[in-house]
Design a protein around this motif. Sequence first.
Motif, PDB file in Angstrom:
ATOM      1  N   ILE A 293       3.176  -3.744   3.594  1.00 35.60           N
ATOM      2  CA  ILE A 293       2.645  -3.977   4.943  1.00 35.60           C
ATOM      3  C   ILE A 293       3.819  -3.890   5.912  1.00 35.60           C
ATOM      4  O   ILE A 293       4.831  -4.579   5.727  1.00 35.60           O
ATOM      5  CB  ILE A 293       2.038  -5.404   5.074  1.00 35.60           C
ATOM      6  CG1 ILE A 293       0.842  -5.564   4.154  1.00 35.60           C
ATOM      7  CG2 ILE A 293       1.628  -5.722   6.502  1.00 35.60           C
ATOM      8  CD1 ILE A 293      -0.400  -4.896   4.669  1.00 35.60           C
ATOM      9  N   HIS A 310       0.180   0.360   6.032  1.00 34.49           N
ATOM     10  CA  HIS A 310      -0.188  -0.551   4.939  1.00 34.49           C
ATOM     11  C   HIS A 310      -0.615   0.255   3.717  1.00 34.49           C
ATOM     12  O   HIS A 310      -1.361   1.214   3.818  1.00 34.49           O
ATOM     13  CB  HIS A 310      -1.362  -1.442   5.357  1.00 34.49           C
ATOM     14  CG  HIS A 310      -2.428  -0.661   6.079  1.00 34.49           C
ATOM     15  ND1 HIS A 310      -3.239   0.249   5.455  1.00 34.49           N
ATOM     16  CD2 HIS A 310      -2.756  -0.604   7.386  1.00 34.49           C
ATOM     17  CE1 HIS A 310      -4.027   0.807   6.349  1.00 34.49           C
ATOM     18  NE2 HIS A 310      -3.753   0.320   7.540  1.00 34.49           N
ATOM     19  N   ALA A 362      -3.260  -7.066   6.642  1.00 38.40           N
ATOM     20  CA  ALA A 362      -2.470  -7.950   5.779  1.00 38.40           C
ATOM     21  C   ALA A 362      -3.400  -8.804   4.927  1.00 38.40           C
ATOM     22  O   ALA A 362      -3.161  -9.015   3.731  1.00 38.40           O
ATOM     23  CB  ALA A 362      -1.569  -8.836   6.635  1.00 38.40           C
TER      24      ALA A 362
END
Length: 423
Positions: A293, A310, A362
């Motif tokens: 990330i 990501h 995330a």
Amino acid sequence: MAASRKAKSGADNTEAYDVIIAGGGFAGGTLALALAKLAPKSFRVALVDAAPRDSGLAARKDARGLALSAATQSLLEAIGLWAGLAPNAQAISSIEITDSPLNASLRPHFLGFDEEMTGRAPRAHLVEAGALLTAISQAVVSETAIDVLAPDSVDDYETDAFGVRARLASGKTLQAPLLVAADGKRSRLRERAGIKSIGWSYPQVGIVATVAHERPHHGKAVQHFLPAGPFAILPLKGNRSSIVWTEDKARGETLMAGDEDAFVAELTRRFGHRLGAITLEGPRQSFPLELQIARSFVADRIALIGDAAHAVHPLAGQGLNIGMRDVAALTETIVEALRLGLDIGSRTMLERYQRWRRFDSAFSATVMDGLNRLFSNDNVPLRAIRDLGLGLVDRAPGLKRFLVREAAGGTGTVPRLLKGEAL
Ligand SMILES: Cc1cc2nc3c(=O)[nH]c(=O)nc-3n(C[C@H](O)[C@H](O)[C@H](O)COP(=O)(O)OP(=O)(O)OC[C@H]3O[C@@H](n4cnc5c(N)ncnc54)[C@H](O)[C@@H]3O)c2cc1C
């Protein structure tokens, strides 16, 4: 704000655009199309891709079947790509999850999604990666608002108060108010922008292949949690399925290097006999697996999308779906800024995009990582606990409906393009 098509600015032959996108893969290509279709007519996009245009982004051999969520489907509909993909897209009508050692004679069903996925429930579809990339590349080439520069790559850039100037490997220079990094997991632009990533490599590889089988799958997707990692059987059109086989790294490399018969024998041990005899259709491929990330999704006049921002474990088939949420959120942010006459590369605009996307990405990456850790082991007490958990979820219809909506991309602050709404 809009630049005139291929306007030259000054003696140095710099070409001016409204946005420069570095990376013409799934995320970058889709963003280019979304902006070409939904931004005002004069909006010009430069799409720079490292792969040659004629052999095609599309012609690259990619053995993956991609599970696309209902939200991703809405985005592809909005930019006119879904109609061409639909005839070969297989709807997932049910999901079965099992958790057992490899040599178990029976793989008991622990969690299933069946009636939660019927009726008007949003459905995921399996699309072959090559077909999706072909559709994207053909559409970008025929879109007059997009100039495709390939094979070429953004080697470096500099910014000032008004915009960004990108230097390409070919020696060309482009300028625009905004540069989008869609250059994948190993994003050179992310590095050049000084953005660090949090994450690690998994001691696993993801082996993918397409298999043909004797009996129909009836749209059922199966996830066997095995000690080395999850083994997914994802239904493709016809009597065919795409497998995503997470395997211990060393063992995976041996399997990939071994002959086809040995590979198919090991594959059959995991696939089971429910669908009859299986044969390999096409090449097998393996991918390194990482969680990554970016610490920031933006920098001065730069926005990161897709795997550049990501990379997640593929166990739930969500990586590209998360990237498509970036595409939809960035498109909405840019189109609204243009309507208000604002600078699309300003700090305010970039912060809005980052607030929208970073936490969600995330969170998804952490959930995938947690599931992989929880299930990829042979710890007996841990199996008892997790199977109790799966059994409880299986008996909670409300929670199951929430999980189906979450996987479909229908929870949280959803960009309008993912809900089938106009911008
Ligand atoms: C085994 C496996 C299975 C998966 N299954 C699924 C699934 O079922 N569903 C799902 O949603 N996701 C899935 N994913 C994740 C998905 O494949 C990725 O999220 C997706 O490919 C990312 O797309 P992208 O466009 O961001 O990056 P990429 O596909 O990596 O594209 C990056 C592009 O940038 C170009 N490029 C690189 N450097 C430069 C440069 N300097 N300048 C210009 N161009 C450059 C490259 O040529 C390439 O075209 C899976 C992943 C794996 C490994």
